[in-house]
Design an enzyme around this catalytic site. Structure first.
Site, PDB file in Angstrom:
ATOM      1  N   TYR A 181      27.332  -7.457  -6.139  1.00  0.00           N
ATOM      2  CA  TYR A 181      26.766  -7.872  -4.854  1.00  0.00           C
ATOM      3  C   TYR A 181      27.899  -8.256  -3.911  1.00  0.00           C
ATOM      4  O   TYR A 181      28.731  -9.098  -4.239  1.00  0.00           O
ATOM      5  CB  TYR A 181      25.841  -9.066  -5.091  1.00  0.00           C
ATOM      6  CG  TYR A 181      24.883  -9.419  -3.987  1.00  0.00           C
ATOM      7  CD1 TYR A 181      24.972  -8.875  -2.720  1.00  0.00           C
ATOM      8  CD2 TYR A 181      23.876 -10.337  -4.227  1.00  0.00           C
ATOM      9  CE1 TYR A 181      24.084  -9.226  -1.728  1.00  0.00           C
ATOM     10  CE2 TYR A 181      22.985 -10.702  -3.239  1.00  0.00           C
ATOM     11  CZ  TYR A 181      23.090 -10.138  -1.986  1.00  0.00           C
ATOM     12  OH  TYR A 181      22.212 -10.492  -1.006  1.00  0.00           O
ATOM     13  N   TYR A 214      29.408 -19.321   7.883  1.00  0.00           N
ATOM     14  CA  TYR A 214      28.737 -18.397   6.971  1.00  0.00           C
ATOM     15  C   TYR A 214      29.650 -18.096   5.787  1.00  0.00           C
ATOM     16  O   TYR A 214      29.226 -18.165   4.633  1.00  0.00           O
ATOM     17  CB  TYR A 214      28.357 -17.108   7.711  1.00  0.00           C
ATOM     18  CG  TYR A 214      27.590 -16.135   6.848  1.00  0.00           C
ATOM     19  CD1 TYR A 214      26.203 -16.158   6.817  1.00  0.00           C
ATOM     20  CD2 TYR A 214      28.251 -15.214   6.040  1.00  0.00           C
ATOM     21  CE1 TYR A 214      25.497 -15.275   6.012  1.00  0.00           C
ATOM     22  CE2 TYR A 214      27.554 -14.333   5.237  1.00  0.00           C
ATOM     23  CZ  TYR A 214      26.177 -14.376   5.217  1.00  0.00           C
ATOM     24  OH  TYR A 214      25.483 -13.509   4.410  1.00  0.00           O
ATOM     25  N   HIS A 231      29.434 -19.300   1.545  1.00  0.00           N
ATOM     26  CA  HIS A 231      29.429 -18.302   0.473  1.00  0.00           C
ATOM     27  C   HIS A 231      30.664 -18.391  -0.422  1.00  0.00           C
ATOM     28  O   HIS A 231      30.868 -17.524  -1.261  1.00  0.00           O
ATOM     29  CB  HIS A 231      29.322 -16.891   1.067  1.00  0.00           C
ATOM     30  CG  HIS A 231      27.952 -16.542   1.531  1.00  0.00           C
ATOM     31  ND1 HIS A 231      27.447 -16.969   2.735  1.00  0.00           N
ATOM     32  CD2 HIS A 231      26.968 -15.818   0.943  1.00  0.00           C
ATOM     33  CE1 HIS A 231      26.211 -16.524   2.871  1.00  0.00           C
ATOM     34  NE2 HIS A 231      25.889 -15.814   1.793  1.00  0.00           N
ATOM     35  N   TRP A 255      18.149 -21.799  -0.557  1.00  0.00           N
ATOM     36  CA  TRP A 255      19.281 -21.121   0.069  1.00  0.00           C
ATOM     37  C   TRP A 255      18.909 -20.614   1.458  1.00  0.00           C
ATOM     38  O   TRP A 255      19.668 -20.770   2.414  1.00  0.00           O
ATOM     39  CB  TRP A 255      19.765 -19.977  -0.823  1.00  0.00           C
ATOM     40  CG  TRP A 255      20.949 -19.269  -0.252  1.00  0.00           C
ATOM     41  CD1 TRP A 255      20.952 -18.066   0.400  1.00  0.00           C
ATOM     42  CD2 TRP A 255      22.310 -19.709  -0.258  1.00  0.00           C
ATOM     43  NE1 TRP A 255      22.231 -17.732   0.794  1.00  0.00           N
ATOM     44  CE2 TRP A 255      23.082 -18.731   0.388  1.00  0.00           C
ATOM     45  CE3 TRP A 255      22.940 -20.839  -0.768  1.00  0.00           C
ATOM     46  CZ2 TRP A 255      24.452 -18.853   0.559  1.00  0.00           C
ATOM     47  CZ3 TRP A 255      24.310 -20.959  -0.610  1.00  0.00           C
ATOM     48  CH2 TRP A 255      25.048 -19.968   0.053  1.00  0.00           C
ATOM     49  N   TRP A 256      17.753 -19.987   1.562  1.00  0.00           N
ATOM     50  CA  TRP A 256      17.311 -19.491   2.863  1.00  0.00           C
ATOM     51  C   TRP A 256      17.240 -20.624   3.882  1.00  0.00           C
ATOM     52  O   TRP A 256      17.696 -20.476   5.013  1.00  0.00           O
ATOM     53  CB  TRP A 256      15.943 -18.830   2.758  1.00  0.00           C
ATOM     54  CG  TRP A 256      15.922 -17.496   2.099  1.00  0.00           C
ATOM     55  CD1 TRP A 256      16.987 -16.687   1.765  1.00  0.00           C
ATOM     56  CD2 TRP A 256      14.761 -16.797   1.686  1.00  0.00           C
ATOM     57  NE1 TRP A 256      16.542 -15.530   1.181  1.00  0.00           N
ATOM     58  CE2 TRP A 256      15.180 -15.567   1.111  1.00  0.00           C
ATOM     59  CE3 TRP A 256      13.398 -17.077   1.735  1.00  0.00           C
ATOM     60  CZ2 TRP A 256      14.274 -14.630   0.610  1.00  0.00           C
ATOM     61  CZ3 TRP A 256      12.500 -16.148   1.238  1.00  0.00           C
ATOM     62  CH2 TRP A 256      12.939 -14.936   0.681  1.00  0.00           C
TER      63      TRP A 256
END
Length: 112
Positions: free
Chosen positions: A49, A26, A30, A84-85
């Site tokens: 963000y 993960y 990113h 992306w999802w």
């Protein structure tokens, strides 16, 4: 805050989860996010963000400042976000449309 939006940003916080054992993956996905996804986020009024990980529980805490709920909601309709999802759906609980399972958090304190 952009000059086109004199209102204060809306602070949003939410929880998600990363699958056990997928924490490093993960983080790697990113680091950094795709440039085209970053461009979509910025062009839809997302600022400041951050996502934080509780390694013990796998809980992810997201925080973002947005210009409007409408712009934020439009991100989900973009091809970049949908890609992306799908890219992330194998390492975190996801809905049938591949969006991450998430729950909003209620602000109970804020200090400037």
């Amino acid at each position: 805050m952009s000059s086109s939006n004199p209102k204060p940003y809306i602070r949003k916080a939410f929880k998600m989860t990363v699958n056990n054992g997928s924490e490093a993956e993960y983080q790697q996905r990113h680091s950094p996010i795709w440039p085209e996804l970053e461009a979509v986020l910025k062009s839809h009024g997302a600022h400041n963000y951050s996502i934080f990980l509780d390694r013990q529980s796998g809980t992810l805490f997201g925080y973002v400042e947005i210009e409007s709920e409408e712009l934020w909601d439009q991100i989900a309709t973009t091809p970049e976000c949908k890609r992306w999802w799908a890219h992330m759906s194998d390492i975190m609980p996801s809905n049938p449309d591949h969006s991450p399972v998430s729950s909003p958090l209620e602000q109970v304190f804020h200090m400037e």
